[in-house]
Design an enzyme around this catalytic site. Structure first.
Site, short mmCIF file in Angstrom:
data_model
loop_
_atom_site.label_atom_id
_atom_site.label_comp_id
_atom_site.label_asym_id
_atom_site.label_seq_id
_atom_site.Cartn_x
_atom_site.Cartn_y
_atom_site.Cartn_z
N ASP A 59 14.55 -0.02 11.07
CA ASP A 59 13.83 -1.12 11.73
C ASP A 59 13.04 -0.49 12.86
OD1 ASP A 59 12.96 -3.18 13.32
OD2 ASP A 59 14.92 -4.15 13.54
N ALA A 68 2.87 -9.39 12.66
CA ALA A 68 2.54 -10.31 13.76
C ALA A 68 3.00 -11.70 13.34
CB ALA A 68 1.04 -10.31 14.03
N ILE A 127 0.85 -1.19 0.00
CA ILE A 127 0.00 0.00 0.00
C ILE A 127 0.89 1.25 0.00
CG2 ILE A 127 -1.67 1.30 1.38
CD1 ILE A 127 -2.83 -1.43 2.30
N TYR A 140 -7.96 -12.43 12.52
CA TYR A 140 -7.12 -11.22 12.60
C TYR A 140 -6.51 -11.06 13.99
CZ TYR A 140 -5.53 -6.70 10.80
OH TYR A 140 -4.76 -5.65 10.37
N LYS A 155 -4.23 -2.97 16.16
CA LYS A 155 -4.85 -1.87 15.39
C LYS A 155 -5.73 -1.01 16.31
CE LYS A 155 -3.26 -2.68 11.21
NZ LYS A 155 -2.08 -1.92 10.76
#
Ligand code: NAD
Length: 258
Positions: A67, A98, A21, A158, A165
């Site tokens: 990083d 993750a 993205i 998720y 998030k």
């Protein structure tokens, strides 16, 4: 022509390859006259970005290793950017990670280590980046991050990333509150599913994408260009009244209650 991002320095974090993205967003900012300062994670990403920049003939780009799991790295990256360019006008944080094993099954099986890693890379990094970026924004600016519906509601598999998030979206509000007076705006784009490297890590992503097309009000996937257009709106003079916001760019999927 009066370009929207003329003479603006925008840091874009999170391009891994042409599907990222962040790459779509970088192209959009560049087309509007921005100098894009890419941060990359690992030499493979650097090679990818340099190749893409050459192929698409983006002008005025620069590259810095970062990083985001390391405070020293973030400090050093923004230090190098400051030395070369003095000030910046925008940051796009398009980074998440993750353990793949924890993006399936029951959320209660999340390990402490996996929980902390997802929070560290996907949420805390935005806070640490904001700290260093704001110090280089004397003219105001915009910090934008990428989120997903799984931070507001349960999306199967998720799991730990959804919880990260949620922390990220809350951080957007606290950072917007901290920085508003200095005209530094902080927002998130909650994007619909896009087939990227990160998305492939979520178990059952293809089923999720198919259900999305079937159910979303617009009956299709969102495009990276649509996400990038929203990032441009937020990061340019068009979005100057908007801060602390999470804008859904997901063909309306977020309104559904079924
Ligand atoms: P991507 O895999 O192309 O991008 C993820 C980026 O995170 C990569 O460039 C990777 O190098 C970077 N990264 C991971 N660990 C890092 C570290 N320690 N330091 C620095 N960089 C690190 O995938 P993407 O889908 O473009 O993801 C970008 C953002 O968009 C993520 O926050 C993701 O959660 C979010 N998002 C993705 C979707 C989707 O369906 N693809 C939907 C909504 C939100």
């Amino acid at each position: 022509m009066d370009l929207l991002m003329n003479q603006q320095n925008v840091v874009v974090m999170g391009v891994a390859n042409k599907w990222s993205i962040a790459w779509g967003i970088a192209k959009k900012f560049s087309e509007e006259g921005a100098r894009v300062l890419f941060t990359y994670y690992g030499e493979k990403s650097l090679r990818s970005i340099e190749k893409l920049v050459e192929e698409e003939q983006l002008k005025n780009c620069d590259y810095f290793s970062c990083d985001v799991s390391s405070d020293e790295d973030i400090e050093s990256t923004f230090g190098q950017i400051k030395e070369k360019y003095q000030l910046i006008h925008g940051v796009v944080h398009s980074i998440g990670h993750a353990n793949k094993d924890e993006l399936r099954g029951n959320y209660y099986d999340t390990s402490r280590e996996g929980y902390l890693m997802a929070q560290n890379i996907s949420a805390y990094s935005f806070v640490a980046v904001a700290k260093h970026a704001q110090a280089m924004m004397p003219e105001g600016g915009c910090l934008t991050t990428l989120s997903y519906l799984g931070g507001e509601r349960v999306v199967k598999n998720y799991n730990v990333m959804g919880v990260a998030k949620a922390a990220l979206e809350s951080s957007v509000q606290y950072l917007a509150h901290d920085l508003g007076e200095r005209q530094i705006r902080v927002n998130a784009i909650s994007a619909g599913p896009v087939k990227t490297l990160a998305a492939k890590g979520v178990s059952g992503f293809n089923d999720l994408a198919n259900a999305f097309v079937e159910k979303s009000p617009m009956k299709r996937m969102v495009t990276v260009e649509e996400i990038a257009n929203t990032a441009l709106f937020l990061g340019s003079r068009l979005g100057t009244g908007v801060t602390g916001e999470v804008i859904h760019v997901d063909c309306g999927y977020f309104i559904l209650g079924y």
